[in-house]
Design an enzyme around this catalytic site. Structure first.
Site, PDB file in Angstrom:
ATOM      1  CG  MET A 111      -1.860  -1.137   1.331  1.00  0.00           C
ATOM      2  SD  MET A 111      -2.894  -1.027   2.823  1.00  0.00           S
ATOM      3  CE  MET A 111      -1.692  -1.414   4.093  1.00  0.00           C
ATOM      4  N   GLY A 199       1.318   4.036   5.132  1.00  0.00           N
ATOM      5  CA  GLY A 199       2.080   3.387   4.075  1.00  0.00           C
ATOM      6  C   GLY A 199       2.634   2.065   4.575  1.00  0.00           C
ATOM      7  CB  SER A 200       1.848  -0.481   5.909  1.00  0.00           C
ATOM      8  OG  SER A 200       0.533   0.037   5.756  1.00  0.00           O
ATOM      9  NE  ARG A 201       5.171  -7.396   2.287  1.00  0.00           N
ATOM     10  CZ  ARG A 201       6.428  -7.820   2.232  1.00  0.00           C
ATOM     11  NH1 ARG A 201       7.387  -6.969   1.947  1.00  0.00           N
ATOM     12  NH2 ARG A 201       6.727  -9.064   2.468  1.00  0.00           N
TER      13      ARG A 201
END
Length: 242
Positions: A111, A199-201
């Site tokens: 993301m 902001g990440s995954r």
């Protein structure tokens, strides 16, 4: 004339719905803080105020929580997040979930700061474990982020007894993982279970023998895009960049 007005009103409402999405309550305090800072910046110097206004709009956009058309067919495993499929590989699920030492197929959805960050359950079932682990803040698109970054992992047991794991991973600028589910609770496919700022995954570990129906670089819509078919003998999806 009345019908024309009615159609125009409906068109206007559709346009508003397209651009104005509901915001998750987690974002209220952040948007309020950005808005106050913007007023101060306008008082100091107008150009700074306009910059602050742009950041306030971005903050609202970050915390948007749009409705999704979640498929309810049995056996559909959906994406837990908006973003892009960044990795498809075999890896061992986080040890803290107690899912064993065998490597499973892992699908990672990255993301960016412009994606919706509300996370959704990939499939219906019972949450058997929730495990938070502090860590580093490498760029979430990197493979090592799965092992070394701050994360929160959930194990979900499906009706047939098999388990999947879904892992929230902090990224380069993410500093807060939020999860609303606890062990013993149930989830529905596509149900909101958490979010990550900023902001990440998300990693999803598929049961043995289940093949992903997505490809690297594919754009995913959380709660809608199908990652895999559970209980169906489907080969892994092949794709090309065109």
């Amino acid at each position: 004339m009345l019908r024309v007005r009615h159609d125009a009103r409906r068109a206007a409402m559709r346009m508003i719905d397209t651009f104005l999405k509901p915001m998750h309550p987690e974002g209220y305090k952040f948007v309020a803080a950005f808005a106050v800072a913007t007023l101060i910046l306008f008082w100091i110097w107008d150009p700074l105020g306009w910059l602050g206004l742009g950041l306030t709009i971005w903050c609202y956009y970050f915390f948007r929580d749009p409705k999704r058309s979640v498929p309810e067919n049995v056996g559909l495993l959906v994406s837990p997040a908006d973003g892009v499929v960044s990795l498809i590989e075999r890896a061992v699920p986080p040890g803290e979930l107690g899912m064993g030492p065998e490597a499973l197929v892992r699908v990672s959805v990255f993301m960016s700061v412009f994606n919706c960050h509300v996370n959704r359950a990939p499939i219906a079932g019972r949450v058997t474990a929730v495990a938070y682990r502090p860590g580093k803040f490498f760029n979430a698109s990197l493979d090592k982020a799965s092992e070394e970054n701050e994360r929160n992992a959930l194990a979900i047991e499906m009706a047939d007894g098999r388990k999947i794991a879904v892992v929230q991973i902090a990224g380069l600028v993410a500093r807060r993982i939020v999860c609303w589910k606890k062990p013993g609770e149930t989830v529905r496919t596509g149900e909101r279970f958490g979010l990550i700022r900023f902001g990440s995954r998300l990693d999803v570990y598929l049961p043995e023998g289940v093949h992903p129906q997505v490809a690297l670089g594919q754009t995913m819509v959380g709660g809608e895009s199908v990652i895999a078919l559970i209980g169906q003998d489907s080969p892994a999806r092949a794709a090309r960049i065109d």
